[in-house]
Design a protein around this motif. Sequence first.
Motif, PDB file in Angstrom:
ATOM      1  N   ASP A 127      26.545 -76.323  68.581  1.00 41.30           N
ATOM      2  CA  ASP A 127      27.733 -76.239  69.422  1.00 41.30           C
ATOM      3  C   ASP A 127      28.233 -77.604  69.876  1.00 41.30           C
ATOM      4  OD1 ASP A 127      27.538 -73.547  69.159  1.00 41.30           O
ATOM      5  OD2 ASP A 127      26.646 -73.183  71.120  1.00 41.30           O
ATOM      6  N   PHE A 128      27.359 -78.595  69.877  1.00 43.87           N
ATOM      7  CA  PHE A 128      27.757 -79.896  70.401  1.00 43.87           C
ATOM      8  C   PHE A 128      28.483 -80.706  69.333  1.00 43.87           C
ATOM      9  CE2 PHE A 128      24.728 -78.505  73.453  1.00 43.87           C
ATOM     10  CZ  PHE A 128      25.139 -79.069  74.643  1.00 43.87           C
ATOM     11  N   GLU A 129      29.225 -81.699  69.784  1.00 50.83           N
ATOM     12  CA  GLU A 129      30.064 -82.477  68.878  1.00 50.83           C
ATOM     13  C   GLU A 129      29.219 -83.130  67.805  1.00 50.83           C
ATOM     14  OE1 GLU A 129      33.907 -85.456  69.227  1.00 50.83           O
ATOM     15  OE2 GLU A 129      32.421 -85.405  70.823  1.00 50.83           O
ATOM     16  N   VAL A 201      26.142 -72.110  61.589  1.00 46.69           N
ATOM     17  CA  VAL A 201      26.930 -73.346  61.581  1.00 46.69           C
ATOM     18  C   VAL A 201      28.419 -73.029  61.607  1.00 46.69           C
ATOM     19  CG1 VAL A 201      27.536 -75.379  60.212  1.00 46.69           C
ATOM     20  CG2 VAL A 201      25.148 -74.703  60.443  1.00 46.69           C
ATOM     21  N   ASP A 202      28.828 -72.053  60.810  1.00 45.05           N
ATOM     22  CA  ASP A 202      30.247 -71.693  60.731  1.00 45.05           C
ATOM     23  C   ASP A 202      30.349 -70.186  60.520  1.00 45.05           C
ATOM     24  OD1 ASP A 202      32.975 -71.804  60.586  1.00 45.05           O
ATOM     25  OD2 ASP A 202      33.044 -72.522  58.515  1.00 45.05           O
ATOM     26  N   PRO A 203      30.212 -69.399  61.594  1.00 47.64           N
ATOM     27  CA  PRO A 203      30.201 -67.938  61.425  1.00 47.64           C
ATOM     28  C   PRO A 203      31.564 -67.393  61.005  1.00 47.64           C
ATOM     29  CG  PRO A 203      30.167 -68.526  63.750  1.00 47.64           C
ATOM     30  CD  PRO A 203      30.033 -69.799  62.994  1.00 47.64           C
ATOM     31  N   ARG A 204      31.570 -66.643  59.940  1.00 44.30           N
ATOM     32  CA  ARG A 204      32.806 -66.016  59.444  1.00 44.30           C
ATOM     33  C   ARG A 204      32.525 -64.559  59.125  1.00 44.30           C
ATOM     34  NH1 ARG A 204      37.000 -69.422  58.329  1.00 44.30           N
ATOM     35  NH2 ARG A 204      36.537 -71.652  58.288  1.00 44.30           N
ATOM     36  N   GLY A 231      30.959 -61.247  71.718  1.00 41.70           N
ATOM     37  CA  GLY A 231      32.229 -61.356  72.423  1.00 41.70           C
ATOM     38  C   GLY A 231      32.077 -61.499  73.919  1.00 41.70           C
ATOM     39  N   PHE A 232      30.920 -61.125  74.444  1.00 42.37           N
ATOM     40  CA  PHE A 232      30.681 -61.201  75.889  1.00 42.37           C
ATOM     41  C   PHE A 232      29.399 -62.004  76.121  1.00 42.37           C
ATOM     42  CE2 PHE A 232      33.148 -57.447  75.016  1.00 42.37           C
ATOM     43  CZ  PHE A 232      34.132 -57.470  75.980  1.00 42.37           C
ATOM     44  N   VAL A 233      29.467 -63.266  75.782  1.00 42.76           N
ATOM     45  CA  VAL A 233      28.322 -64.165  75.910  1.00 42.76           C
ATOM     46  C   VAL A 233      28.643 -65.243  76.929  1.00 42.76           C
ATOM     47  CG1 VAL A 233      27.510 -63.750  73.560  1.00 42.76           C
ATOM     48  CG2 VAL A 233      29.156 -65.566  73.978  1.00 42.76           C
ATOM     49  N   GLY A 234      27.617 -65.809  77.515  1.00 49.51           N
ATOM     50  CA  GLY A 234      27.809 -66.875  78.486  1.00 49.51           C
ATOM     51  C   GLY A 234      28.293 -68.153  77.823  1.00 49.51           C
ATOM     52  N   ILE A 280      35.886 -69.599  68.887  1.00 47.98           N
ATOM     53  CA  ILE A 280      36.191 -68.171  68.935  1.00 47.98           C
ATOM     54  C   ILE A 280      35.226 -67.397  68.051  1.00 47.98           C
ATOM     55  CG2 ILE A 280      37.912 -66.426  68.316  1.00 47.98           C
ATOM     56  CD1 ILE A 280      38.634 -67.855  70.832  1.00 47.98           C
ATOM     57  N   ARG A 281      34.955 -67.922  66.853  1.00 46.41           N
ATOM     58  CA  ARG A 281      34.046 -67.226  65.937  1.00 46.41           C
ATOM     59  C   ARG A 281      32.613 -67.232  66.446  1.00 46.41           C
ATOM     60  NH1 ARG A 281      34.229 -70.347  61.563  1.00 46.41           N
ATOM     61  NH2 ARG A 281      36.133 -71.543  61.905  1.00 46.41           N
ATOM     62  N   LYS A 282      32.229 -68.259  67.178  1.00 45.47           N
ATOM     63  CA  LYS A 282      30.880 -68.284  67.744  1.00 45.47           C
ATOM     64  C   LYS A 282      30.749 -67.317  68.914  1.00 45.47           C
ATOM     65  CE  LYS A 282      29.557 -72.932  66.297  1.00 45.47           C
ATOM     66  NZ  LYS A 282      29.178 -74.305  66.708  1.00 45.47           N
ATOM     67  N   ILE A 283      31.815 -67.138  69.676  1.00 46.73           N
ATOM     68  CA  ILE A 283      31.770 -66.174  70.771  1.00 46.73           C
ATOM     69  C   ILE A 283      31.561 -64.762  70.234  1.00 46.73           C
ATOM     70  CG2 ILE A 283      33.181 -65.080  72.564  1.00 46.73           C
ATOM     71  CD1 ILE A 283      34.413 -67.808  73.123  1.00 46.73           C
ATOM     72  N   TRP A 284      32.166 -64.444  69.092  1.00 44.34           N
ATOM     73  CA  TRP A 284      32.062 -63.114  68.493  1.00 44.34           C
ATOM     74  C   TRP A 284      31.011 -63.045  67.397  1.00 44.34           C
ATOM     75  CZ3 TRP A 284      34.320 -58.858  70.465  1.00 44.34           C
ATOM     76  CH2 TRP A 284      35.362 -59.052  71.382  1.00 44.34           C
ATOM     77  N   ASN A 285      30.106 -64.014  67.333  1.00 45.50           N
ATOM     78  CA  ASN A 285      29.070 -64.043  66.301  1.00 45.50           C
ATOM     79  C   ASN A 285      28.065 -62.908  66.529  1.00 45.50           C
ATOM     80  OD1 ASN A 285      27.277 -64.721  64.309  1.00 45.50           O
ATOM     81  ND2 ASN A 285      26.618 -66.647  65.235  1.00 45.50           N
ATOM     82  N   THR A 286      27.814 -62.139  65.493  1.00 44.35           N
ATOM     83  CA  THR A 286      26.867 -61.017  65.586  1.00 44.35           C
ATOM     84  C   THR A 286      25.470 -61.407  65.133  1.00 44.35           C
ATOM     85  OG1 THR A 286      27.543 -60.304  63.372  1.00 44.35           O
ATOM     86  CG2 THR A 286      28.690 -59.320  65.238  1.00 44.35           C
TER      87      THR A 286
END
Length: 570
Positions: A127-129, A201-204, A231-234, A280-286
Motif C-alpha cells: 500500500d505504501f508508495e 499487488v494489483d487486485p482486479r 468494501g468495508f475495511v479500515g 478502490i480495488r484494494k478496498i474491494w479486494n476479496t
Amino acid sequence: MVKRQAEDSLEDAVPKASPASKKARVDDGFEDQEQRNGLNSKFSYAPANGQRPEHDFTYGKSNLTAAEHEDKSNEDEAVHPPESRHAEDEEDEELSAYFTVSRQTAPTEGYSDLYLDTIDRAVLDFDFEKLCSVSLSNINVYACLVCGKYYQGRGPKSHAYFHALEIGHHVYVNMQTKKVYVLPEGYEVKSKSLEDIKFVVDPRLPKEDVMMLDKVVKDAWDLSGKKYRPGFVGMNNIKENDYFNAVIQALAHIPPLRNFFMLEDLSSKSELVQRFSVLIRKIWNTRAFKTHVSPHELIQQVSRQSNKKYDLLHQSDPVEFLSWFLGNMHLALGGSKTKPGTSIIHSVFQGKLKIESQQITAKADAGDRLRFEEAAEVIVDTMRYLILTLDLPPAPLFQDEIDRNIIPQVPLTSILSKYDGRTAQEHLSMRKRYRLLHPLPPFLLFHIKRFSINKFVSERNPTIVTFPVRSLDMAPYVEPNPGLHPPGEPIWYDLVANVTHEAVRTRDDSVEGEAERKVWRVQMRDRARDEWLQVQDLYVERVATETLFTKESYLMVWERRRGGKGKGRG
C-alpha cells in the motif's frame, strides 16, 4: 656412442589401445553404479534442466567413488557367483517394487523454483508508495518478498542484487509488471503459488464479480484468519489524514464511480487516476492479506499536486478536499472545463442551478431586505454544481436553565428550502434565491456548513440535522419541466454515505485552555445485507439505522432511485 637397440618394438610392447580419459572413466563408472543401484539413484539430486552441475556435492561424491564401487562389485561376483544370487535378486525386486518412489522426468508444471519457501506473506504491504528504500527512486522498483522492502532494479549493480547477496533474500516482484524473479541468478519465476501475491499487488476482479458486489453477501478472511467484509475495511490514519480517509471511503461506495475505476484500463492516465483506481480495488479486494488498507500512495500524490495543501501531516476540511479532488480527477480523465458531462465525475455528480439576483436598494428597511421587488430588475443566471451547500440556522447564544442540556435540531427539509426558489438570502449588496433544474444528477452531494471563520476565531455550529435514510423527495426544490419529469411526481433519493464530525476536547497547557480536535467518521450502507456500518480509521462497526442522524453530519451522499414509485425499497 652407439645406442642400445630395444628388444621389442613399441607396437609389440603396448598392444592395447590408449586408455580413456579420467573424466570418461569416472562418468562410465557413475552410470554403471546408477544402473545397479536404482533405489539410491532415485533420491540423488537431479536439476530441472536435466544437466549435471559441475560442482555439486552429491555428484562429486558419486564421481569420486565410482571406480571403488566397480572394483567392489567385481569382488562380489568372485565371492558370490550369479547362480547363488538368483534367489536373493528375486527377493530384492519384490522389496524394491514396494518401496520405490515413482520418478518424474520433469518437475510438476508451475512448481519448479527454489527459494519460494522463504517468502513471508505476513510482512508484505504493497500500500505504501513504491520508492527504493536506498535510493528513494520510483523507477523500476522491486519488492523483496522475504522482508517486504522496496529496492531498485535487478541488474548486477542494482540495490536489489546487493540485498540478495548480503542478506540472502532471493525472491523479488516487479511492482509494475508483477513478474517475479530470483536474484542473484536473475531468472523469472513462473509458479502458480505466487498468484495470490500478484493479485494483492494489483487486485482486479472480473466484470461479473464487480457487478455482484452490491447484490451478493460475501465474507472474506485475511492471512491470520480474521473475517472482514470486502468494501468495508479500515483505512490507516498515518498522522492526520482521517479527513482524507472519510472522503475516499464515501467515494468508493458510489457504484458507477467504483465500477469505472475497477474495470476500465487507466494505464495511460495520470498518476493521480491510477493510484485512486488501485486504492478502490484494494478496498474491494476479496483476497486481501490484511483487513485494512493504507492510502499512503494516493495521499502522497495528492500532496504533490496540491502543493502540500492536503497531506497526511495536517488535518484539512473534507469538503474542500473533495472539491479539489473531483476537479482534478475530472481534468485528469480528459474532461473539459467548459463542456458538461465530459468525464465520469460530471456524469455522476454535476447538475444545474438557477440563480436569481436583485440589487438591495437603500430604501429597503430591515424587514424587506430579502423581499424581491417586482419593479426592480432581476438578474437570472444558470450555473453548474457538484456540491450543494446547506446553511444551518444560527445556534442559540443563550440558554435558560431548563434548556441548558438540549442540543438544537433542524430537519434536512428545512435547510433544503434554500433551493425552493422562494427563500432569499443576502449576499453582499444582493439578494439571491436558488432553484434546482432538471435533470437532477444520479448522485447529490450535500455540504452542511458547520464552520464559520471570522477575524478572531473559528466557530462550530453543533446543530443536529435530522433526515430520513430513504425516500428524500427532491421534487419541491426543482423547477418543473414537463418535458423531463411529470409534474407532481416525487423524485426519490436514498442515502448512500454520511461523513460526520465530532469535536474531542484535548488538554492544552497554553493560555487558551482546552482545545478541540476534529474527528471524522463515515457511515456507509451495505446494500447486500441492508445494514449500516461506521468506519473511523481502522475501526469498523455496525450502527443502528435509527441513530445515524445523532451525529454531526457534514457531508452527505444521496443516490437517485431508479424507476419505481412510493417509499418502498429502491
